[in-house]
Design a protein around this motif. Structure first.
Motif, PDB file in Angstrom:
ATOM      1  N   ASP A 212     -43.778  43.879   2.310  1.00  0.00           N
ATOM      2  CA  ASP A 212     -42.715  44.826   1.980  1.00  0.00           C
ATOM      3  C   ASP A 212     -41.469  44.427   2.753  1.00  0.00           C
ATOM      4  N   ALA A 213     -40.492  43.865   2.030  1.00  0.00           N
ATOM      5  CA  ALA A 213     -39.279  43.361   2.678  1.00  0.00           C
ATOM      6  C   ALA A 213     -38.136  44.365   2.680  1.00  0.00           C
ATOM      7  N   GLY A 214     -38.397  45.585   2.257  1.00  0.00           N
ATOM      8  CA  GLY A 214     -37.353  46.611   2.292  1.00  0.00           C
ATOM      9  C   GLY A 214     -36.935  47.012   0.893  1.00  0.00           C
ATOM     10  N   GLU A 215     -36.003  46.254   0.287  1.00  0.00           N
ATOM     11  CA  GLU A 215     -35.543  46.591  -1.052  1.00  0.00           C
ATOM     12  C   GLU A 215     -36.605  46.296  -2.105  1.00  0.00           C
ATOM     13  N   LYS A 216     -37.416  45.290  -1.840  1.00  0.00           N
ATOM     14  CA  LYS A 216     -38.488  44.948  -2.773  1.00  0.00           C
ATOM     15  C   LYS A 216     -39.663  44.386  -1.998  1.00  0.00           C
ATOM     16  N   ALA A 217     -40.799  44.318  -2.663  1.00  0.00           N
ATOM     17  CA  ALA A 217     -41.983  43.715  -2.066  1.00  0.00           C
ATOM     18  C   ALA A 217     -42.192  42.337  -2.677  1.00  0.00           C
ATOM     19  N   HIS A 218     -42.989  41.521  -2.009  1.00  0.00           N
ATOM     20  CA  HIS A 218     -43.250  40.165  -2.492  1.00  0.00           C
ATOM     21  C   HIS A 218     -44.729  39.844  -2.369  1.00  0.00           C
ATOM     22  N   LEU A 219     -45.177  38.915  -3.189  1.00  0.00           N
ATOM     23  CA  LEU A 219     -46.450  38.232  -2.987  1.00  0.00           C
ATOM     24  C   LEU A 219     -46.119  36.803  -2.581  1.00  0.00           C
ATOM     25  N   ARG A 220     -46.639  36.389  -1.426  1.00  0.00           N
ATOM     26  CA  ARG A 220     -46.489  35.009  -0.966  1.00  0.00           C
ATOM     27  C   ARG A 220     -47.885  34.404  -0.934  1.00  0.00           C
ATOM     28  N   TRP A 221     -48.079  33.316  -1.662  1.00  0.00           N
ATOM     29  CA  TRP A 221     -49.416  32.790  -1.896  1.00  0.00           C
ATOM     30  C   TRP A 221     -49.443  31.296  -1.585  1.00  0.00           C
ATOM     31  N   VAL A 222     -50.069  30.919  -0.488  1.00  0.00           N
ATOM     32  CA  VAL A 222     -50.188  29.505  -0.134  1.00  0.00           C
ATOM     33  C   VAL A 222     -51.282  28.887  -0.994  1.00  0.00           C
ATOM     34  N   ARG A 223     -50.914  27.834  -1.749  1.00  0.00           N
ATOM     35  CA  ARG A 223     -51.858  27.211  -2.662  1.00  0.00           C
ATOM     36  C   ARG A 223     -52.264  25.823  -2.156  1.00  0.00           C
ATOM     37  N   PRO A 224     -53.549  25.430  -2.331  1.00  0.00           N
ATOM     38  CA  PRO A 224     -54.024  24.162  -1.779  1.00  0.00           C
ATOM     39  C   PRO A 224     -53.784  22.950  -2.658  1.00  0.00           C
ATOM     40  N   GLU A 225     -53.376  23.149  -3.929  1.00  0.00           N
ATOM     41  CA  GLU A 225     -53.288  22.030  -4.861  1.00  0.00           C
ATOM     42  C   GLU A 225     -52.100  21.113  -4.555  1.00  0.00           C
ATOM     43  N   PRO A 226     -52.176  19.828  -4.949  1.00  0.00           N
ATOM     44  CA  PRO A 226     -51.009  18.946  -4.857  1.00  0.00           C
ATOM     45  C   PRO A 226     -49.825  19.569  -5.593  1.00  0.00           C
ATOM     46  N   GLU A 227     -48.644  19.399  -5.041  1.00  0.00           N
ATOM     47  CA  GLU A 227     -47.465  20.095  -5.570  1.00  0.00           C
ATOM     48  C   GLU A 227     -47.215  19.801  -7.040  1.00  0.00           C
ATOM     49  N   ASP A 228     -47.287  18.539  -7.456  1.00  0.00           N
ATOM     50  CA  ASP A 228     -46.991  18.196  -8.853  1.00  0.00           C
ATOM     51  C   ASP A 228     -47.975  18.879  -9.802  1.00  0.00           C
TER      52      ASP A 228
END
Length: 318
Positions: A212-228
């Motif tokens: 909860d960042a104040g004005e809006k909430a976020h989902l932050r999701w660290v993913r293990p796959e190669p970026e491409d």
């Protein structure tokens, strides 16, 4: 030696750095530049930054989340050996690298000012210190001078590589103190400042955190796959209109941290974090299916355009 061999040896001497890295190869630091234009240039840095310090660990994604954006969290480290339990912590009083509470509980901090270009090595130094320290001891910072032996260790040398982390997210930093004790002096001031800066955060999936960042909430999701591969899968879902978590959600972009991609979604903050659990599970299944389809089904023109749009919403923080 034949003349041809002598010429080849001379050319190799001119084109290869003492490190063994050819000048035209990508720099190991992960900058994207050629080695000769980065750390292989005249005056280049000897201590090359490790772009993916937690590579090889099943706990990699959680380690990145705890280091980069979880405010108050702890997790018991899955040490491969040793009699003492070490608890990994996001932040410790005065941003210490490690400490042993008065009751003997041992903590190692993640969100610290590093003294080298390898976060994994600095963490291993702190863990080694904590294994032998006494109640009340505090390690302010770590660096080469704190190496316990001639061969520097990395976190990969100390942890069970197949073990995952099970973080606990806390509402404040009360766990800094043993139960029933009251902070005083600098610790009390540090605790007050830390509690005042916390953004409400909950873990709603593996390496997936609602914030909860104040004005809006976020989902932050660290993913293990190669970026491409991950970008291609996200682009496939985006082109199909399947990249959201349901009503009140919107894909915002992504950032790179320690070699992995962290997609971010904007969420309706009127909904409780637990109300997004189903959305995260279903989106995860769609991402997995899209990843599996890439080998047999190359991106279409619409999906390639979607990928280009996603690329424009990326930043690198580490």
């Amino acid at each position: 030696m034949s003349r041809r061999s002598a010429v080849k040896s001379a050319r190799k001497a001119k084109t290869e750095d003492p490190s063994g890295i050819a000048p035209r190869q990508p720099c190991p630091c992960g900058s994207g530049k050629r080695y000769k234009a980065c750390h292989g240039s005249a005056g280049g840095v000897v201590d090359i930054p490790v772009a993916r310090p937690f590579d090889g660990l099943a706990a990699e994604c959680e380690l990145i989340a705890l280091r980069e954006f979880v405010p108050s969290g702890t997790a018991v480290l899955p040490l491969a050996e040793g009699d003492r339990e070490i608890t990994l912590a996001t932040v410790l009083p005065m941003a210490a690298a490690a400490l042993i509470r008065a009751d003997g509980v041992a903590y190692v901090g993640l969100q610290v000012q590093t003294r080298s270009n390898d976060v994994s090595r600095d963490l291993a130094r702190a863990v080694r210190w904590a294994l032998d320290a006494k109640p009340g001891d505090v390690l302010g910072a770590v660096g080469p001078e704190t190496d316990p032996g001639d061969k520097p260790e990395r976190l990969q040398d100390l942890l069970d590589p197949k073990a995952t982390l099970e973080p606990t997210v806390h509402a404040d930093f009360g766990w800094w103190m043993p139960e029933g004790s009251e902070p005083t002096g600098e610790v009390a001031l540090s605790l007050e400042r830390a509690n005042g800066a916390i953004l409400p955060t909950e873990r709603i999936g593996a390496a997936a955190y609602w914030v909860d960042a104040g004005e809006k909430a976020h989902l932050r999701w660290v993913r293990p796959e190669p970026e491409d591969d991950l970008l291609a899968a996200l682009a496939r879902l985006h082109a199909r209109g399947e990249l959201g978590l349901g009503d009140g959600s919107r894909y915002a972009g992504s950032f790179r941290a320690h070699g992995l991609l962290v997609p971010v979604w904007d969420l309706d903050r009127e909904l409780h974090a637990r109300e997004w659990l189903t959305g995260v599970e279903e989106l995860g299944a769609r991402i997995d299916a899209a990843l599996a389809s890439l080998a047999a089904e190359p991106l279409t023109s619409d999906e390639r355009r979607a990928r280009d749009g996603l690329l424009g919403r990326q930043i690198t923080i580490r």
